[in-house]
Design a protein around this motif. Structure first.
Motif, PDB file in Angstrom:
ATOM      1  N   LEU A   1       0.833  -1.210   0.000  1.00 29.40           N
ATOM      2  CA  LEU A   1       0.000   0.000   0.000  1.00 29.40           C
ATOM      3  C   LEU A   1       0.866   1.259   0.000  1.00 29.40           C
ATOM      4  O   LEU A   1       0.557   2.231  -0.697  1.00 29.40           O
ATOM      5  CB  LEU A   1      -0.950   0.005   1.206  1.00 29.40           C
ATOM      6  CG  LEU A   1      -2.062  -1.040   1.169  1.00 29.40           C
ATOM      7  CD1 LEU A   1      -2.830  -1.047   2.495  1.00 29.40           C
ATOM      8  CD2 LEU A   1      -3.001  -0.794   0.002  1.00 29.40           C
ATOM      9  N   ASP A   2       1.951   1.237   0.763  1.00 29.33           N
ATOM     10  CA  ASP A   2       2.869   2.379   0.765  1.00 29.33           C
ATOM     11  C   ASP A   2       3.451   2.605  -0.630  1.00 29.33           C
ATOM     12  O   ASP A   2       3.566   3.747  -1.083  1.00 29.33           O
ATOM     13  CB  ASP A   2       4.025   2.155   1.757  1.00 29.33           C
ATOM     14  CG  ASP A   2       3.573   2.212   3.206  1.00 29.33           C
ATOM     15  OD1 ASP A   2       2.453   2.708   3.469  1.00 29.33           O
ATOM     16  OD2 ASP A   2       4.349   1.753   4.074  1.00 29.33           O
ATOM     17  N   ALA A   3       3.809   1.523  -1.320  1.00 29.13           N
ATOM     18  CA  ALA A   3       4.368   1.636  -2.672  1.00 29.13           C
ATOM     19  C   ALA A   3       3.329   2.219  -3.626  1.00 29.13           C
ATOM     20  O   ALA A   3       3.650   3.050  -4.474  1.00 29.13           O
ATOM     21  CB  ALA A   3       4.839   0.268  -3.165  1.00 29.13           C
TER      22      ALA A   3
ATOM     23  N   GLU B   1       3.550   5.738  -5.797  1.00 26.98           N
ATOM     24  CA  GLU B   1       3.352   5.778  -7.247  1.00 26.98           C
ATOM     25  C   GLU B   1       2.316   6.815  -7.634  1.00 26.98           C
ATOM     26  O   GLU B   1       2.459   7.504  -8.633  1.00 26.98           O
ATOM     27  CB  GLU B   1       2.907   4.412  -7.770  1.00 26.98           C
ATOM     28  CG  GLU B   1       3.999   3.373  -7.762  1.00 26.98           C
ATOM     29  CD  GLU B   1       3.479   1.988  -8.111  1.00 26.98           C
ATOM     30  OE1 GLU B   1       2.303   1.857  -8.524  1.00 26.98           O
ATOM     31  OE2 GLU B   1       4.245   1.025  -7.965  1.00 26.98           O
ATOM     32  N   SER B   2       1.250   6.922  -6.844  1.00 27.20           N
ATOM     33  CA  SER B   2       0.181   7.861  -7.197  1.00 27.20           C
ATOM     34  C   SER B   2       0.531   9.296  -6.831  1.00 27.20           C
ATOM     35  O   SER B   2      -0.017  10.230  -7.396  1.00 27.20           O
ATOM     36  CB  SER B   2      -1.134   7.462  -6.534  1.00 27.20           C
ATOM     37  OG  SER B   2      -1.054   7.573  -5.135  1.00 27.20           O
TER      38      SER B   2
END
Length: 191
Positions: free
Chosen positions: A94-96, A100-101
């Motif tokens: 989720l952190d990744a 990205e967003s």
């Protein structure tokens, strides 16, 4: 209901034992065994979550680093080692996705660097020079002014200007040169 001596119960128990050994004693051999057993499953899990192979591998490394650093927080009364480790993996994924967003801003990006402050006296001098140039262009013979505008303000090559105006290339070049000499002379004179 599973018997505590079943293979699944023994496997879960041994993962719990390995994680406890890492947390309590910083047991490197236990960590290596834990890594060997859990890493392939983590990678498969992350691939199913949409990671490409490289990103999944990187996240597995991050997850196992967290496991090494925070193993002492594992409580077998609250969850199994597998559940605890896969929760860490889900959170890292989720952190990744968040990174990205919302990519980090690069302060050195030329689009983010403000234009240098131009001093008022420099702006005034530029405006005066531009005014003198416009006046000098207006004083040129109309044909020379037209050729200079085409060559320098519309950035047209001399060959294109010659074709558009129906003039020989040499004539265009000589008239532009004459116009530039006149402009230089007028602009050198003190105002």
């Amino acid at each position: 209901m599973q018997d505590s001596s079943s293979p699944a119960a023994e496997a879960a128990s041994s993962l719990d034992d390995l994680l406890l050994a890492v947390g309590r004693r910083r047991d490197r051999a236990a960590f290596a065994a834990l890594f060997e057993r859990v890493a392939p499953r983590l990678k498969a899990f992350l691939r199913r979550q949409g990671c490409d192979a490289g990103q999944a591998e990187e996240l597995v490394q991050e997850v196992m680093l967290v496991v090494w650093r925070r193993a002492e927080l594992f409580d077998p009364a609250r969850a199994t080692a597998t559940t605890w480790i896969f929760t860490v993996a889900r959170n890292r994924r989720l952190d990744a996705l968040r990174r990205e967003s919302r990519p980090e801003i690069d302060p050195g990006d030329p689009m983010l660097v403000p234009d240098p402050v131009e001093w008022a006296d420099h702006r005034l001098e530029t405006a005066q020079s531009a005014g003198r140039l416009r006046a000098a262009l207006d004083d040129l013979p109309p044909e020379q002014a037209d050729l200079v505008r085409l060559a320098y303000f519309e950035d047209k090559p001399h060959t294109t200007i010659a074709a558009e105006r129906g003039l020989p290339l040499g004539t265009v070049k000589s008239r532009v040169r004459l116009a530039l000499e006149r402009l230089r002379k007028v602009l050198r004179e003190p105002s």
